[in-house]
Design a protein around this motif. Sequence first.
Motif, mmCIF file in Angstrom:
data_model
loop_
_atom_site.group_PDB
_atom_site.id
_atom_site.type_symbol
_atom_site.label_atom_id
_atom_site.label_comp_id
_atom_site.label_asym_id
_atom_site.label_seq_id
_atom_site.Cartn_x
_atom_site.Cartn_y
_atom_site.Cartn_z
ATOM 1 N N MET A 25 -13.804 -12.815 5.464
ATOM 2 C CA MET A 25 -13.490 -14.209 5.201
ATOM 3 C C MET A 25 -14.171 -14.634 3.898
ATOM 4 S SD MET A 25 -13.180 -17.124 7.798
ATOM 5 C CE MET A 25 -12.501 -18.643 7.332
ATOM 6 N N ARG B 33 2.985 -17.505 -0.692
ATOM 7 C CA ARG B 33 2.779 -16.476 0.339
ATOM 8 C C ARG B 33 3.275 -15.103 -0.130
ATOM 9 N NH1 ARG B 33 0.368 -18.863 4.359
ATOM 10 N NH2 ARG B 33 0.810 -21.036 4.803
ATOM 11 N N VAL C 168 -1.790 -10.010 2.745
ATOM 12 C CA VAL C 168 -2.047 -11.016 3.779
ATOM 13 C C VAL C 168 -1.014 -12.129 3.660
ATOM 14 C CG1 VAL C 168 -4.519 -10.553 3.881
ATOM 15 C CG2 VAL C 168 -3.685 -12.282 2.322
ATOM 16 N N SER C 169 -0.896 -12.922 4.719
ATOM 17 C CA SER C 169 0.075 -14.017 4.679
ATOM 18 C C SER C 169 -0.597 -15.378 4.521
ATOM 19 C CB SER C 169 0.926 -14.007 5.952
ATOM 20 O OG SER C 169 0.097 -14.177 7.087
ATOM 21 N N SER C 170 -1.914 -15.413 4.643
ATOM 22 C CA SER C 170 -2.660 -16.659 4.527
ATOM 23 C C SER C 170 -3.930 -16.405 3.721
ATOM 24 C CB SER C 170 -3.023 -17.174 5.922
ATOM 25 O OG SER C 170 -3.923 -18.250 5.831
ATOM 26 N N LYS D 13 -6.754 -17.618 4.239
ATOM 27 C CA LYS D 13 -7.892 -17.498 5.148
ATOM 28 C C LYS D 13 -8.137 -16.050 5.560
ATOM 29 C CE LYS D 13 -7.899 -22.109 7.086
ATOM 30 N NZ LYS D 13 -7.873 -22.924 8.293
ATOM 31 N N GLU D 14 -7.129 -15.205 5.427
ATOM 32 C CA GLU D 14 -7.267 -13.795 5.795
ATOM 33 C C GLU D 14 -7.841 -12.947 4.666
ATOM 34 O OE1 GLU D 14 -3.367 -12.570 6.960
ATOM 35 O OE2 GLU D 14 -3.222 -14.068 8.537
ATOM 36 N N LEU D 15 -8.033 -13.543 3.487
ATOM 37 C CA LEU D 15 -8.556 -12.797 2.350
ATOM 38 C C LEU D 15 -10.009 -12.409 2.579
ATOM 39 C CD1 LEU D 15 -7.108 -14.889 -0.614
ATOM 40 C CD2 LEU D 15 -6.467 -12.557 0.003
ATOM 41 N N THR D 16 -10.412 -11.309 1.969
ATOM 42 C CA THR D 16 -11.808 -10.885 2.004
ATOM 43 C C THR D 16 -12.367 -10.996 0.592
ATOM 44 O OG1 THR D 16 -11.304 -8.576 1.528
ATOM 45 C CG2 THR D 16 -11.318 -9.234 3.850
ATOM 46 N N THR E 157 -10.490 -8.610 -1.696
ATOM 47 C CA THR E 157 -9.087 -8.852 -2.038
ATOM 48 C C THR E 157 -8.860 -10.144 -2.807
ATOM 49 O OG1 THR E 157 -8.698 -9.873 0.129
ATOM 50 C CG2 THR E 157 -8.243 -7.514 -0.081
#
Length: 140
Positions: free
Chosen positions: A1, A25, A34-36, A38-41, A44
């Motif tokens: 996150m 998106r 990812v599609s959102s 919020k899912e990124l690290t 990425t």
Amino acid sequence: MISKGKLAQIHIAKAQLSLSDEDYRAILARTAGVSSAKELTNKTVGGVMHEFRRLGFEPKPAKKAGRKAPNPPATRQAEMNKVEALLTHAGRAWAYADGMAKHMFRVDRVDFLDDSQLHKLLQALIIDAKRQGRYPDDLA
């Protein structure tokens, strides 16, 4: 996150580039898988930001990046000149004043002192010069 700041920067980029939700998106999916956002690290998010910059996103600097010095530089320079004169008159190097700054304020160098600390250091040098009987009249 990722952090809230990076997430906000991604949404600012989306708005600045006027991307539709569909295009936004698609970029996330293509660059990070990812599609959102919020899912990124942390690994990425760099690729996504690189893609936004390639598309024309220009991040603006933070407002606090352009802060002004509290005292005019001329005042600070005048005090630095007095410190230098006192050191020269006493036959001491700048390392002596740096040592005083370290001892008095736990700051490594005189250059890093804030204005009030610099003034206190100057006063200490004046007191030392007066005690040694070598305070020059032209600095009074």
